[in-house]
Design a protein around this motif. Structure first.
Motif, PDB file in Angstrom:
ATOM      1  N   ILE A 121       0.901  -1.201   0.034  1.00  0.00           N
ATOM      2  CA  ILE A 121      -0.091  -0.053   0.027  1.00  0.00           C
ATOM      3  C   ILE A 121       0.923   1.214   0.076  1.00  0.00           C
ATOM      4  N   ILE A 122       0.620   2.140  -0.948  1.00  0.00           N
ATOM      5  CA  ILE A 122       1.338   3.393  -0.846  1.00  0.00           C
ATOM      6  C   ILE A 122       0.245   4.406  -0.812  1.00  0.00           C
ATOM      7  N   THR A 123       0.511   5.421   0.322  1.00  0.00           N
ATOM      8  CA  THR A 123      -0.178   6.378   0.543  1.00  0.00           C
ATOM      9  C   THR A 123       0.248   7.755  -0.125  1.00  0.00           C
ATOM     10  N   SER A 124      -0.435   8.373  -1.028  1.00  0.00           N
ATOM     11  CA  SER A 124       0.290   9.334  -1.408  1.00  0.00           C
ATOM     12  C   SER A 124       0.428  10.573  -0.824  1.00  0.00           C
ATOM     13  N   ILE A 125       1.165  11.683  -0.702  1.00  0.00           N
ATOM     14  CA  ILE A 125       1.680  12.805  -0.029  1.00  0.00           C
ATOM     15  C   ILE A 125       0.262  13.531   0.599  1.00  0.00           C
ATOM     16  N   ASN A 126       0.144  13.482   1.876  1.00  0.00           N
ATOM     17  CA  ASN A 126      -0.771  14.226   2.696  1.00  0.00           C
ATOM     18  C   ASN A 126      -2.198  13.747   2.521  1.00  0.00           C
ATOM     19  N   TYR A 127      -2.397  12.552   1.850  1.00  0.00           N
ATOM     20  CA  TYR A 127      -3.809  11.985   1.918  1.00  0.00           C
ATOM     21  C   TYR A 127      -4.037  11.428   3.143  1.00  0.00           C
ATOM     22  N   ASP A 128      -2.851  10.707   3.963  1.00  0.00           N
ATOM     23  CA  ASP A 128      -3.152  10.468   5.306  1.00  0.00           C
ATOM     24  C   ASP A 128      -3.954  11.459   6.184  1.00  0.00           C
ATOM     25  N   LYS A 129      -3.571  12.835   6.002  1.00  0.00           N
ATOM     26  CA  LYS A 129      -3.844  13.866   6.778  1.00  0.00           C
ATOM     27  C   LYS A 129      -5.168  14.407   6.421  1.00  0.00           C
ATOM     28  N   LEU A 130      -5.501  14.407   4.962  1.00  0.00           N
ATOM     29  CA  LEU A 130      -6.945  14.905   4.401  1.00  0.00           C
ATOM     30  C   LEU A 130      -8.011  13.848   4.691  1.00  0.00           C
ATOM     31  N   PHE A 131      -7.504  12.325   4.523  1.00  0.00           N
ATOM     32  CA  PHE A 131      -8.804  11.348   4.474  1.00  0.00           C
ATOM     33  C   PHE A 131      -8.072  10.201   5.390  1.00  0.00           C
ATOM     34  N   PRO A 132      -8.100  10.367   6.659  1.00  0.00           N
ATOM     35  CA  PRO A 132      -7.626   9.367   7.493  1.00  0.00           C
ATOM     36  C   PRO A 132      -8.854   8.170   7.844  1.00  0.00           C
ATOM     37  N   LEU A 133      -9.951   8.653   8.107  1.00  0.00           N
ATOM     38  CA  LEU A 133     -10.860   7.668   8.042  1.00  0.00           C
ATOM     39  C   LEU A 133     -10.785   6.679   6.791  1.00  0.00           C
ATOM     40  N   GLU A 134     -10.842   7.363   5.558  1.00  0.00           N
ATOM     41  CA  GLU A 134     -10.943   6.718   4.463  1.00  0.00           C
ATOM     42  C   GLU A 134      -9.810   5.537   4.198  1.00  0.00           C
ATOM     43  N   LEU A 135      -8.560   6.125   4.617  1.00  0.00           N
ATOM     44  CA  LEU A 135      -7.215   5.372   4.644  1.00  0.00           C
ATOM     45  C   LEU A 135      -7.512   4.095   5.762  1.00  0.00           C
ATOM     46  N   LYS A 136      -8.211   4.468   6.706  1.00  0.00           N
ATOM     47  CA  LYS A 136      -8.273   3.373   7.779  1.00  0.00           C
ATOM     48  C   LYS A 136      -9.079   2.278   7.180  1.00  0.00           C
ATOM     49  N   ASN A 137     -10.065   2.536   6.505  1.00  0.00           N
ATOM     50  CA  ASN A 137     -10.983   1.722   5.936  1.00  0.00           C
ATOM     51  C   ASN A 137     -10.415   0.750   4.700  1.00  0.00           C
ATOM     52  N   VAL A 138      -9.605   1.441   3.983  1.00  0.00           N
ATOM     53  CA  VAL A 138      -8.864   0.698   2.952  1.00  0.00           C
ATOM     54  C   VAL A 138      -7.749  -0.244   3.800  1.00  0.00           C
ATOM     55  N   LEU A 139      -7.327   0.188   4.778  1.00  0.00           N
ATOM     56  CA  LEU A 139      -6.273  -0.788   5.374  1.00  0.00           C
ATOM     57  C   LEU A 139      -7.079  -1.925   6.134  1.00  0.00           C
ATOM     58  N   GLU A 140      -8.177  -1.721   6.539  1.00  0.00           N
ATOM     59  CA  GLU A 140      -9.006  -2.733   7.209  1.00  0.00           C
ATOM     60  C   GLU A 140      -9.465  -3.700   6.269  1.00  0.00           C
ATOM     61  N   ILE A 141      -9.904  -3.285   4.959  1.00  0.00           N
ATOM     62  CA  ILE A 141      -9.919  -4.190   3.833  1.00  0.00           C
ATOM     63  C   ILE A 141      -8.997  -5.156   3.428  1.00  0.00           C
ATOM     64  N   VAL A 142      -7.945  -4.534   3.345  1.00  0.00           N
ATOM     65  CA  VAL A 142      -6.621  -5.096   2.726  1.00  0.00           C
ATOM     66  C   VAL A 142      -6.272  -6.224   3.838  1.00  0.00           C
ATOM     67  N   LYS A 143      -6.164  -5.734   5.504  1.00  0.00           N
ATOM     68  CA  LYS A 143      -5.928  -6.786   6.340  1.00  0.00           C
ATOM     69  C   LYS A 143      -7.038  -7.684   6.541  1.00  0.00           C
ATOM     70  N   ASN A 144      -8.294  -7.411   6.215  1.00  0.00           N
ATOM     71  CA  ASN A 144      -9.366  -8.581   6.078  1.00  0.00           C
ATOM     72  C   ASN A 144      -9.048  -9.613   5.209  1.00  0.00           C
ATOM     73  N   ASN A 145      -8.463  -9.036   4.124  1.00  0.00           N
ATOM     74  CA  ASN A 145      -8.263 -10.046   2.821  1.00  0.00           C
ATOM     75  C   ASN A 145      -7.167 -10.814   3.137  1.00  0.00           C
ATOM     76  N   HIS A 146      -6.354 -10.119   3.719  1.00  0.00           N
ATOM     77  CA  HIS A 146      -4.881 -11.047   4.201  1.00  0.00           C
ATOM     78  C   HIS A 146      -5.225 -12.279   5.035  1.00  0.00           C
ATOM     79  N   TYR A 147      -6.218 -11.749   6.016  1.00  0.00           N
ATOM     80  CA  TYR A 147      -6.562 -12.954   6.784  1.00  0.00           C
ATOM     81  C   TYR A 147      -7.200 -13.982   6.163  1.00  0.00           C
ATOM     82  N   LYS A 148      -8.062 -13.808   5.119  1.00  0.00           N
ATOM     83  CA  LYS A 148      -8.733 -14.625   4.339  1.00  0.00           C
ATOM     84  C   LYS A 148      -7.832 -15.612   3.772  1.00  0.00           C
ATOM     85  N   GLN A 149      -6.714 -15.036   3.000  1.00  0.00           N
ATOM     86  CA  GLN A 149      -5.654 -15.679   2.293  1.00  0.00           C
ATOM     87  C   GLN A 149      -5.200 -16.530   3.137  1.00  0.00           C
TER      88      GLN A 149
END
Length: 149
Positions: A121-149
């Motif tokens: 996962i690559i977070t573009s510059i300052n997107y973590d500051k502008l959209f922290p909740l959205e980033l958290k959701n994406v990280l959660e999706i990837v984490k859940n997918n990883h557990y399924k794998q």
């Protein structure tokens, strides 16, 4: 959320953009910055998920780094409100999704994870500051997918 988006010209004459006071690219040399990020972030044989498009410099530079036809998934909350246009590169493994369509993101991550269980996962510059909740959701999706794998 109200967003104040301003396009500016960088010191080298390339366009850059500022959202709510945060630059999404370098105000000096956005292309060189994108090349440096791409070289540093590229991982062979990985699914690359880029959170944040901006003007596309990082995505373009990352695709140039690819050696094994790796897939790239772009997620950007600014696409949801049509604040940005994604110029779909001619790269055949490029996918994008609006962040609000969570089910679509889950489906795409599931599908693309079949390429490789390695996800970067690559977070573009300052997107973590502008959209922290959205980033958290994406990280959660990837984490859940990883557990399924």
């Amino acid at each position: 959320m109200t967003l104040a988006i301003e396009k500016e010209i960088s010191k080298v004459g390339t366009e850059t953009v500022k959202v709510n006071g945060f630059y999404l690219h370098s105000k000096y040399n956005p292309l060189r910055e994108a090349e440096q990020i791409a070289k540093q972030e590229y991982k062979p044989h990985h699914l690359h998920i880029v959170f944040g498009y901006g003007l596309g410099y990082i995505v373009d530079a990352l695709i140039k780094e690819f050696h094994f036809n790796e897939p790239i998934l772009l997620i950007d909350p600014l696409m949801e409100h049509n604040y940005i246009d994604v110029f779909n590169p001619t790269y055949n493994r490029f996918y994008s999704s609006k962040e609000k369509k969570k089910k679509k993101i889950v489906d795409m991550v599931d599908k693309l994870s079949s390429y490789s269980t390695n996800v970067h996962i690559i977070t573009s510059i300052n997107y973590d500051k502008l959209f922290p909740l959205e980033l958290k959701n994406v990280l959660e999706i990837v984490k859940n997918n990883h557990y399924k794998q």
